[in-house]
Design an enzyme around this catalytic site. Sequence first.
Site, PDB file in Angstrom:
ATOM      1  N   LEU A 192      11.301  79.530  37.725  1.00 53.32           N
ATOM      2  CA  LEU A 192      12.007  78.502  36.956  1.00 53.32           C
ATOM      3  C   LEU A 192      13.518  78.732  36.942  1.00 53.32           C
ATOM      4  O   LEU A 192      13.987  79.863  37.017  1.00 53.32           O
ATOM      5  CB  LEU A 192      11.461  78.475  35.523  1.00 53.32           C
ATOM      6  CG  LEU A 192       9.939  78.259  35.449  1.00 53.32           C
ATOM      7  CD1 LEU A 192       9.480  78.273  33.990  1.00 53.32           C
ATOM      8  CD2 LEU A 192       9.513  76.976  36.128  1.00 53.32           C
ATOM      9  N   HIS A 193      14.252  77.624  36.819  1.00 57.70           N
ATOM     10  CA  HIS A 193      15.718  77.656  36.793  1.00 57.70           C
ATOM     11  C   HIS A 193      16.208  76.596  35.819  1.00 57.70           C
ATOM     12  O   HIS A 193      15.383  75.950  35.130  1.00 57.70           O
ATOM     13  CB  HIS A 193      16.280  77.454  38.203  1.00 57.70           C
ATOM     14  CG  HIS A 193      15.677  76.286  38.920  1.00 57.70           C
ATOM     15  ND1 HIS A 193      15.888  74.985  38.520  1.00 57.70           N
ATOM     16  CD2 HIS A 193      14.831  76.221  39.976  1.00 57.70           C
ATOM     17  CE1 HIS A 193      15.230  74.169  39.320  1.00 57.70           C
ATOM     18  NE2 HIS A 193      14.557  74.884  40.201  1.00 57.70           N
ATOM     19  N   HIS A 217      14.433  73.231  35.549  1.00 54.69           N
ATOM     20  CA  HIS A 217      13.208  73.164  34.747  1.00 54.69           C
ATOM     21  C   HIS A 217      13.545  73.149  33.256  1.00 54.69           C
ATOM     22  O   HIS A 217      12.881  72.451  32.469  1.00 54.69           O
ATOM     23  CB  HIS A 217      12.305  74.367  35.057  1.00 54.69           C
ATOM     24  CG  HIS A 217      11.807  74.404  36.464  1.00 54.69           C
ATOM     25  ND1 HIS A 217      12.327  75.250  37.416  1.00 54.69           N
ATOM     26  CD2 HIS A 217      10.837  73.686  37.090  1.00 54.69           C
ATOM     27  CE1 HIS A 217      11.692  75.071  38.562  1.00 54.69           C
ATOM     28  NE2 HIS A 217      10.790  74.127  38.398  1.00 54.69           N
ATOM     29  N   GLY A 242      11.417  66.398  37.987  1.00 55.46           N
ATOM     30  CA  GLY A 242      12.810  66.375  38.428  1.00 55.46           C
ATOM     31  C   GLY A 242      13.037  65.294  39.490  1.00 55.46           C
ATOM     32  O   GLY A 242      12.250  65.152  40.431  1.00 55.46           O
ATOM     33  N   LYS A 255      15.105  65.448  41.682  1.00 54.29           N
ATOM     34  CA  LYS A 255      15.419  66.066  42.978  1.00 54.29           C
ATOM     35  C   LYS A 255      14.286  65.803  43.975  1.00 54.29           C
ATOM     36  O   LYS A 255      14.529  65.566  45.151  1.00 54.29           O
ATOM     37  CB  LYS A 255      15.641  67.573  42.841  1.00 54.29           C
ATOM     38  CG  LYS A 255      16.039  68.202  44.180  1.00 54.29           C
ATOM     39  CD  LYS A 255      16.356  69.643  44.053  1.00 54.29           C
ATOM     40  CE  LYS A 255      15.142  70.510  44.045  1.00 54.29           C
ATOM     41  NZ  LYS A 255      14.418  70.526  45.334  1.00 54.29           N
ATOM     42  N   ILE A 292      19.831  68.686  38.431  1.00 55.68           N
ATOM     43  CA  ILE A 292      20.810  69.652  37.916  1.00 55.68           C
ATOM     44  C   ILE A 292      21.420  70.352  39.134  1.00 55.68           C
ATOM     45  O   ILE A 292      20.701  70.782  40.038  1.00 55.68           O
ATOM     46  CB  ILE A 292      20.124  70.708  37.010  1.00 55.68           C
ATOM     47  CG1 ILE A 292      19.463  70.029  35.806  1.00 55.68           C
ATOM     48  CG2 ILE A 292      21.106  71.774  36.557  1.00 55.68           C
ATOM     49  CD1 ILE A 292      20.421  69.447  34.790  1.00 55.68           C
TER      50      ILE A 292
END
Length: 279
Positions: free
Chosen positions: A29-30, A33, A147, A149, A176
Amino acid sequence: MQVATTKKALIDALLHHKSVGLVPTMGALHSGHASLVKAARAENDTVVASIFVNPLQFEALGDCDDYRNYPRQLDADLALLEEAGVDIVFAPDVEEMYPGGLPLVWARTGSIGTKLEGASRPGHFDGVATVVAKLFNLVRPDRAYFGQKDAQQVAVIRRLVADLDIPVEIRPVPIIRGADGLAESSRNQRLSADQRAQALVLPQVLSALQRRKAAGEALDIQGARDTLASADGVRLDHLEIVDPATLEPLEIDGLLTQPALVVAAIFVGPVRLIDNIEL
Ligand code: PAF
């Protein structure tokens, strides 16, 4: 925060909950998330996050290096989820999720899942849709957060719930980016500092298209492809301008007059990176 590793523990933990928001993840996770959890936290009484590296959505049903090397860091992931305000984490192993072996019956995504990313990764979106359908059945969320993305994943899941009448609201959450512009991804961990610098051509090309659109200038899609294809250390997989809902390619004659999404994928070394921008 409760951690459930079995379906029974998850279902027990979810008894007597009011509105539920689900954030499905594969871990590693980053901050991307964390932004999904934040969006879920703002709209639901209970937030559930799942961590499951799903073999079905990898090449050869997980019998490949990409699956084996996928970063697994449960303790760090749990710390991030706790800090972000998750109530329940569902972290099953493969046997719990697919008892007795991989499933015989899958969700089939058809043409929306076989183009773009799906053309490079055959079966990937069938694997995503199958595990997401299982997660929806187990958690029964009111809303689920994904997301932007992974724009094709969002489009596939929207069709999954529409076509199979699954009662859940799909909430896409904006991309993000790091301070250098690279979209946050678990795969970024596998880039060296030099490769990360080379990868920046991807967000740069996409934002140049967005600036041209904002300035009312003609869009040179082939020029954008050429820039990526000739960039140092980069191999172009695809760059397309598509309808945001159907992902069908748009024929644009210079000026764009309808909502559009530019989706792109490149390889930097062995790492495949994706990004997109709405125009
Ligand atoms: O986006 C991901 O991390 C995965 O594709 C998902 C939605 C958790 C399904 O395994």
